[in-house]
Each structure stands twice: as structure tokens, then as C-alpha cells.
Design an enzyme around this catalytic site. Structure first.
Site, PDB file in Angstrom:
ATOM      1  CD  GLU A 470      -3.210   0.398   1.858  1.00 10.10           C
ATOM      2  OE1 GLU A 470      -4.281   1.276   1.952  1.00 10.10           O
ATOM      3  OE2 GLU A 470      -3.267  -0.940   2.342  1.00 10.10           O
ATOM      4  CD  GLU A 744      -4.267  -0.715   9.096  1.00  7.59           C
ATOM      5  OE1 GLU A 744      -3.524  -1.418   9.042  1.00  7.59           O
ATOM      6  OE2 GLU A 744      -4.909  -0.168   8.220  1.00  7.59           O
TER       7      GLU A 744
HETATM    8  C1  BGC Z   1      -5.118   2.592   4.700  1.00  4.23           C
HETATM    9  C2  BGC Z   1      -5.822   3.884   5.791  1.00  4.23           C
HETATM   10  C3  BGC Z   1      -6.605   4.534   4.966  1.00  4.23           C
HETATM   11  C4  BGC Z   1      -7.755   3.363   4.872  1.00  4.23           C
HETATM   12  C5  BGC Z   1      -9.001   4.035   4.059  1.00  4.23           C
HETATM   13  C6  BGC Z   1      -6.118   1.729   4.429  1.00  4.23           C
HETATM   14  O1  BGC Z   1      -6.031   0.397   3.715  1.00  4.23           O
HETATM   15  O2  BGC Z   1      -4.168   2.009   5.507  1.00  4.23           O
HETATM   16  O3  BGC Z   1      -4.773   4.368   6.494  1.00  4.23           O
HETATM   17  O4  BGC Z   1      -7.198   5.648   5.346  1.00  4.23           O
HETATM   18  O5  BGC Z   1      -7.263   2.473   4.096  1.00  4.23           O
HETATM   19  O6  BGC Z   1      -9.885   3.289   4.363  1.00  4.23           O
END
Ligand code: BGC
Length: 864
Positions: A470, A744
């Protein structure tokens, strides 16, 4: 209860006698001695005064700007207190080096010694002569391989000045005579490549010699040509499959002779070489035995991206970390532990068997059994492969980056030697400007985790996570973290650059993409409340932190387009027609939730709050920029949006629908409620927090403001209980489990040690770290009261059993430092440093609020 009795003497911390008035920290366009600034944008000059006398202000300055020995501009003695972004009125010439000297006077009649800084300008469009050379891979599968370009430059004599201006499709690394040029990494950096592409300037004078000089460039896919986003590797999105270099070297000799070397078909290119593969997600393969296969270079199309001077600090190596342990896991894996979840790459010095292959995998955590756990990387291979030469090798895969604390090493004969390994920590090279410390060790570790998460996710753009497939510029994450970032680091230039990309990537109808740079350009993944509002909230917060209205001015069109888009989608000022993808992302939720414990907040309610907040900012910006009719218009619109909110979501008894922490927090933070109901909603928020046993249940959008709202409504005791909660969900729960960065999810590791949902579970995700803002702003109590901290307040909120807290942050005027000591929730002593040119309103322990000019102060009371 203890009461104040005596106000202790005012305590002056006297600076060394010789300090007097001095001027330092000279910055050009916000950067220290920058190379290659955009000549068309001109230069702004800033400096910081320090003065051993109190109540000091600059009364005048004098600047002299020179290019070589020629004076370009002499300001003369200017009676002014301005020391921040003083505009050079003279136009700058391209490709020139400049130096400037400043001396200042203060209101006590002192004059400083002069101080000097330098900068150079980049090329303007007319001066670019270089073409783009490289290769257009026909097949996307090939685009993971770097290319090499070279030229032997023959010089009849040593030049007086030589500067290389360099850009690429992909990441370039330039070397001269085998030595790396400059200390930047991952250049030219990530931008909206179809719109702009940065170049960097390097002074290479000292690296050149008369005769042949071998110039080589490695260009690897980087963000330009690596597949980005999710899905099957071959189907990921990329800007292009061509790798190309654009380089122009300007040489100046004595006698005024000039020479220019440019990338053209006189260069050579090799599609093979020691770095065999390098992509952002999958890592790097280095085999020094792979020979080059040189052939004439070909010119390739430049693409639509306009070359622009690099405008912020490049990625740099910050520090190097040694392993703290060498582990053999229950599965028998050989793992090195660096003791800190970090971002960068490893360096391996090794002598082995010729052809021996070493593979290094990266992970952030070990699982409950103590085995290497890399499921959080999803499809990112994050793999280094090194093929040994049989001699002394040193491998450093710096055309990629990894998020890791642990590495698993395969292919060694025998045990890993920890002394052979280092972790190279790399991030955007802006200055650290903040520090926070307290009497609570767990909270200090929390600050450390916030800081490491911050640095590790500021890799040229604000990223969401540095380890998995990502690493994108999620706008929401950046928005919630901006204020914490600005206390800890000088993110002025970093965010100017990112905001420019945001404007570039905004859709024509005003939608703001959820990731910037927008890699979903082909898919039109639009807005989301809280994410797209980065377009308004960040420019405003930037203005508050750094005080430059030019940022608001530059962002204003994008801000306006974003709120206009939302207003156009409203029905009777209610924004409930748009599907909201994320809402209060990663709020507290439980499986099999029969008791209704999960803290789900209506996504439309959230959107309505953010829309009001964004419209407010557009109105305020309009007023500041002298657009009175627009200011009035948007003020009216914001009032109607709030009215619609109250009609739709608020009961007459102050219940805000959803009845979650986030619903109350956002309603109060964005002033959505009638005045009479705000305290009632705050009480309901407190009741909610208590119902959850003083646990936080907010997701990304509620988290940054919960303690702030509680404090503003007189419940800092509740804020402290949330801060100090040690069981899940809470900020300290991960700390208790040994986290070294912010996770997270609140429960990225569950209390039983199992790891939650390996797929979307990063251990380095800064969003929940937004509590850092409250630590500085409310707990320690440093708050700007005018943009850029020209005036500020020191209003500490002691509590939570803290005996002391201390924080500092360097503002455009210099360092503010506050330290308080407390007995229970009563402050007994406070020390404050007020920078020259600023004024502080300090809430003193005796209950007095004092207005203080610059200087170091201490106040105390004796408690009965
Ligand atoms: C990210 C987040 C992001 C989110 C939005 C994720 O996969 O890691 O930080 O804001 O998606 O849905």
C-alpha cells in the site's frame, strides 16, 4: 485540598554572557542552504533571533544578497520586526549560486553579528536542454528491472563550478567515478507525475577532475513504474513502464567559459547490471557479478509531467540501528531483532562463498509463538536478495524501502553475525523540532512510538504504512495527524509539496481523491468525508502552524471546489446522498456483537460535521484573502449546514444520533450544536466514556479530538483516564505489549497474543498517534493564538498523577519550551521559554495570567 500560598520569585535563567543578540537558523524558502530552488518563485528568507535580554523584538534587519562577488540586492537597514519569509524583491537568475548575509537590531539597541547562508537556483524552462533517455518496456513484467546509463565526460581543466540537474521516470541514483552524488534517496520523489516531476540540483564541483570523469546513473522503477495499489502484481497501477533519465550538467570555468553536458544519444545504456530488480513493494535483488551490456542510449518521450525544482527536503538517512538480539524461532528461523519498528533498509557487510545467495525478509512482529510473522505485508514481497562475490561485499538495497523490526535471514552458512547487519533508517529529511517528556514512562514510550511512526510514514509523502502493498498518501491519515506532525517536525515544506500534488490530482468536479498522489487515476476513486477534507483542514492547520497566507492562497481554489462539490450534492443542506466509503474508519468493534458494543457512527453524520468544518475554513480563508463576498456567502452556507445537522441528528435533549464517542466529539469539535446543548452533549460524551470503562472507541476521525473536546468542556480528568487506560482499547495497551510504533488497530495484537486479521493490520500506522497533539497543546498547554506562534498561550492542564511534563517545539520564531511540575492536579512550578519576537499569555501557578515577552521564566508556588 491544597491551596496556593506564596508566589515564588520570578526566576530568570540567564544565558551565557556572550550570547547577547544573535541571529541563526537562516533558511531560504524554508530550507537550509538549498540547492536548485525554483528561480521563478523567487526567494524568501527567514532567520531566528536569540537574545540574552528579555522582552526582545527585532527592530530592524539588513540583508545583503550576493551572487559570487556581485551584490544582487541590498535591503539597507529596514525598520521591521519581520524575520519570517522576507521576500527578496529581485528576480533570481537560473542556475546561479547565491549567498546572503543578515544582521539584526533589537528594541534594546543591540546589533547582532552578521550570519550568512547560501542557496542556488535551478533551471528555468528555457534553460533545459537535456532530453530523456532510457527504455520503454513493452511488457509490464519487465518493468521491475532497473536500467543503467553512463557517459564519460572529458574535461580539459577543473571547472570552477559544476552543477548536475537530474530527474527521472523511476528512482535515480547518480554516481561519479563510482561515488554516489549527494546524500538524497528515492529521488526525484513522488509527485503527480503526469502533471509535475521534480528534479534535484547537486553541486559536483569537488567530484570532478581534469580528464575523464565517469558518470553513471541507475534508474529503478520507484513509484513511477512499480505496480502500486492492491490486487495481482501484474494488474497494479503504474504511471508508466518506461524508465528514463534527464540530466543536465552546467560547467563554469575561469574566464567565463561555460559548457553543458546533457542526456542524449551520446550516452550509453545497459539493461543489465548488479541491481537486477528493485520495486517499492517487492524489494531488491543485487548480484554484483551481473555484467553490464552497454549499447547506445535512446531518447524516449518526456511524458506530460512538467519539470519542477524539488521543493522540500529529500529522503535522507536519519540514523543507523544495530540488532539487539539474534533469535532462532521455534520454527528454526534465523531472525535478527533491531529492537525498534522502523523504516528504511538493511546494510549487510559480508564475506562468503562466490555465488552464495542470501535472502532477507522483513517483518514488524513475531507471532504469539515467537515465529517470524509477515502476513501484515500482504502481497508485498519486501525481499532483499544478495548474491555474494566471494570477496568483501556490502549490500544496501536503497531503491526500495521496508517497514520492519525483524529480519529473517536465509542462505547463511552458520549463524548470523549481528555485527554484520545494520538497519538504515530513512525518511523525509526535515528537521525534528519537538520533544515531549513526562514523569510517566508509559506515556514517554507512547510519544516515542508516535515519533517513530511519524518519521517512518513521512517518506517523501505522508504514507499510511511502510510495510505492506500500500504505502499510499491516504489523505485522511495525513489530515488527522497534521497537528501532531507539526509539533514534532518542521513539516512546512513537506506539506506544501503534498498540497500542490493534491491540487494537481483533484478531479474537475471538485472531488478530492482519498490518496494523494492519486494512483487510482484510472479508476476515479473519489472523495470521502474526513479524507477529502485534507484539502481544507491541512492548509488551514498549516497556516496556523507556520503563518504563511500564501499557502492558503495557493490552496484556496481547490478548497473552494471541494466544498462546492459537497454543497452541490446536498438536499436541503444535508449531505446524505453520497455513499461514504470509510466513516470513522477502524472504530472499536467486536465480533458477534449481540450486545451492541461496537461504536458505529453514522457516516452521513460524520460527513455533515466535516462539511461544516471545511466550509468554515473556506469562509475564514476568504476573509483573510480579502474576498469578503465569498466569506459572507460561505459563512451563511455553514450556518445552514449546521441547522440541517441539528434538525436531522440532534434531539432536543442533546442526544446526538449514533450516541457514540465520535458522534459527540465531532459535533462538539466542529461546533455543530446550539450553544445550550453543547454542555449536555459533552456530559453525554463523558457518560459514554464511562460506560466503556474509560476506554476509547473512536476510529481515525474521532480519535484526534476526543481528549481535546473533553478538556475544552472541563473534563480533562476524563481525558487523562483515557490516556492512561492500559487495557484494550487504549493508547497504552500496545505500549504495555511492547509496541515501538503506533498500530493501525486498537487491537492489532489481541490480549491473548494472537494477531488480528493479518491482511489489514499494520504495526506502523500513525493515525491513532494523533493524541500527540493533545499532549503538546492541552496537557503541556502550548497553543498558538496567532498564525505561526507570533503570539501563543501556555495553558497547562495537569492531572492523571503526572508529576511533571515538559515539551518544546521550534516555531518560525524560535523554540518554545514549557515544563510544569504538579502535585495532583495542581501546578506548583512552571518554566517557560518565549522566543524573541513573540508574546506568550502564561497561566501561572498562582492563578494569574501573565503576558510575557521573550525570555526564560520560572514561576512557582508553595503549597500548604
Ligand atoms: C489505509 C488507511 C486508509 C484507509 C482508508 C487503509 O488501507 O491503510 O490508512 O486511510 O485504508 O480506508
Amino acid at each position: 485540598m491544597k491551596r496556593f500560598s506564596v508566589l515564588l520569585a520570578l526566576l530568570a535563567i540567564v544565558l551565557p554572557a556572550q550570547a547577547q543578540l544573535s541571529v541563526s537558523a537562516l533558511r531560504t524558502c524554508g530550507l537550509e542552504n538549498p540547492q536548485g530552488i525554483d528561480p521563478s518563485e523567487g526567494a524568501t528568507l527567514s532567520w531566528i533571533l536569540t537574545d540574552s535580554k528579555r522582552d526582545s523584538r527585532q527592530s530592524a534587519y539588513e540583508v545583503t544578497l550576493k551572487s559570487g562577488s556581485r551584490t544582487v540586492w541590498r535591503s539597507g537597514k529596514v525598520e521591521s520586526s519581520n524575520s519570517v519569509r522576507v521576500k527578496v524583491p529581485e528576480a533570481l537568475s537560473p542556475a546561479k549560486s547565491y549567498s546572503w548575509t543578515v544582521r539584526v537590531w533589537d528594541n534594546h539597541g543591540q546589533v547582532s553579528q552578521p550570519a550568512t547562508a547560501s542557496f542556488s537556483t535551478g533551471l528555468d524552462a528555457a534553460s533545459w536542454k537535456a532530453g530523456w533517455i532510457g527504455t520503454a518496456w513493452e511488457d509490464e513484467h519487465q518493468a521491475h528491472s532497473p536500467i543503467y546509463l553512463r557517459k564519460s565526460i572529458k574535461l580539459s581543466s577543473k571547472p570552477l563550478r559544476a552543477v548536475a540537474y537530474v530527474s527521472s521516470h523511476g528512482i535515480y541514483e547518480l554516481s561519479l567515478g563510482g561515488r554516489k552524488v549527494g546524500s538524497d534517496y528515492l529521488t526525484p520523489g513522488w509527485t503527480s507525475y503526469h502533471n509535475t516531476i521534480q528534479y534535484q540540483a547537486y553541486d559536483i564541483t569537488s567530484m570532478l577532475k581534469p580528464g575523464a570523469n565517469e558518470l553513471t546513473a541507475l534508474v529503478s522503477p520507484g513509484w513511477y513504474a512499480s505496480g502500486l495499489g492492491w490486487g495481482e502484481p501484474d494488474r497494479r497501477l503504474r504511471y508508466g513502464t518506461d524508465l528514463a533519465l534527464c540530466c543536465q550538467i552546467e560547467l563554469e570555468y575561469s574566464g567565463g567559459r561555460k559548457e553543458t553536458v546533457v542526456t542524449d544519444e551520446s550516452w550509453e545504456m545497459s539493461l543489465t547490471g548488479p541491481v537486477c530488480e528493485a520495486t517499492i513493494y517487492d524489494g531488491e535483488t543485487i548480484d554484483p557479478s551481473v555484467p553490464f551490456s552497454w549499447e547506445p542510449a535512446r531518447t524516449v518521450p518526456s511524458g506530460s509531467g512538467r519539470l519542477t525544482a524539488s521543493s522540500c527536503e529529500p529522503v535522507r538517512v536519519r540514523t543507523v540501528v544495530k540488532p539487539v538480539a539474534c533469535i532462532t524461532t521455534p520454527k528454526g528461523e534465523k531472525v535478527l531483532d533491531f529492537g525498534q519498528n522502523l523504516v528504511g533498509w538493511e546494510r549487510l557487510r559480508i564475506k562468503g562463498r562466490k555465488g552464495q545467495v542470501i535472502k532477507i525478509k522483513h517483518a514488524e512482529v513475531l507471532d504469539a509463538e515467537g515465529n517470524f510473522f509477515d502476513l501484515t505485508l500482504r502481497q508485498a514481497k519486501a525481499l532483499s536478495t544478495f548474491v555474494l562475490t566471494g570477496g568483501d561485499d556490502c549490500f544496501e538495497p536503497c531503491h526500495t524501502f521496508y517497514g520492519f523490526r525483524y529480519i529473517k535471514v536465509e542462505g547463511l552458512e552458520g549463524e548470523p553475525d549481528p555485527a554484520a547487519f545494520e538497519a538504515v533508517v530513512a525518511d523525509s529529511g526535515f528537521e525534528t523540532v519537538g520533544s515531549f517528556e513526562s514523569s510517566n514512562a508509559l506515556v514517554n514510550q507512547l510519544q516515542s512510538n508516535i515519533f517513530w511512526g511519524f518519521r517512518g510514514n513521512f517518506v517523501d509523502i505522508p504514507t499510511d504504512c511502510p510495510q505492506r502493498d500500500e504505502r499510499l498518501g491516504w489523505t485522511g491519515d495525513a489530515e488527522v495527524f497534521f497537528r501532531t506532525a507539526a509539533f514534532n517536525g518542521n513539516v512546512d515544506r513537506f506539506f506544501r509539496k503534498w498540497l500542490r500534488i493534491l491540487s494537481d490530482d483533484q478531479y474537475a468536479d471538485g472531488q478530492v481523491p482519498c490518496v494523494v498522489p492519486d494512483i487510482f487515476f484510472t479508476q476515479n476513486v473519489g472523495y470521502a468525508a474526513g479524507w477529502s477534507d485534507a484539502a481544507t483542514l491541512i492548509p488551514w492547520q498549516h497556516y496556523c502552524a507556520y503563518g504563511d497566507p500564501a499557502v492558503l492562497e495557493a490552496c484556496y481554489p481547490a478548497m473552494k471546489r471541494w466544498v462546492d462539490f459537497q454543497l452541490s450534492k446536498c438536499e436541503d443542506y444535508l449531505l446524505n446522498t453520497l455513499a461514504q466509503p470509510f466513516g470513522d474508519w477502524l472504530f472499536w468493534s467486536v465480533d458477534n456483537d449481540t450486545a451492541g458494543v461496537s461504536a458505529i457512527t453514522s457516516k452521513h453524520l460524520i460527513a455533515q460535521c466535516f462539511m461544516a468544518g471545511s466550509i468554515d475554513i473556506v469562509a475564514r480563508s476568504a476573509r483573510l484573502l480579502g474576498k469578503e463576498p465569498e466569506a459572507e456567502f460561505y459563512e451563511g452556507e455553514a450556518a445552514k449546514v449546521r441547522r440541517a445537522f441539528q434538525d436531522e441528528y440532534v434531539t432536543p435533549r442533546g442526544l446526538v444520533s449514533s450516541d457514540t464517542q465520535t458522534a459527540y466529539v465531532l459535533a462538539l469539535y466542529f461546533d455543530m450544536l446550539p450553544e445550550s446543548l453543547s454542555p449536555v452533549a459533552a456530559q453525554r460524551l463523558v457518560d459514554n466514556v464511562k460506560r466503556y470503562g474509560y476506554h476509547i472507541t473512536t476510529g481515525f476521525l474521532g480519535t484526534p479530538h476526543i481528549c481535546e473536546v473533553l478538556t475544552r468542556y472541563g473534563y480533562s480528568d476524563v481525558a487523562y483516564k483515557l490516556l492512561l487506560q492500559e487495557s484494550c482499547p487504549s493508547w497504552l495497551y500496545p505500549v504495555k505489549l511492547g509496541a515501538t510504533t503506533i498500530w493501525e488497530r486498537w487491537n492489532s495484537i489481541r490480549p491473548d497474543g494472537s494477531i488480528t486479521n493479518g491482511g489489514m493490520n499494520s504495526f506502523n500506522h500513525y493515525s491513532y498517534g494523533a493524541i500527540g497533539d493533545w499532549l503538546y497543546r492541552y496537557a503541556v498547554g502550548i497553543r498558538e493564538t496567532s498564525p505561526g506562534y507570533e503570539t501563543f498561550e501556555v495553558d497547562p492542564h495537569p492531572g492523571g498523577g503526572f508529576k511533571y511534563m515538559e515539551a518544546s517545539t521550534r516555531t518560525p520564531y524560535g523554540k518554545i519550551r514549557v515544563r510544569w511540575e504538579a502535585d495532583g492536579d495542581v501546578i506548583r512550578a512552571i518554566e517557560v521559554s518565549v522566543p524573541v519576537g513573540t508574546q506568550a499569555l502564561v497561566h501561572c501557578p498562582d492563578g494569574e495570567v501573565r503576558t510575557l515577552g521573550s525570555g526564560n521564566y520560572g514561576f512557582g508556588v508553595e503549597l500548604e
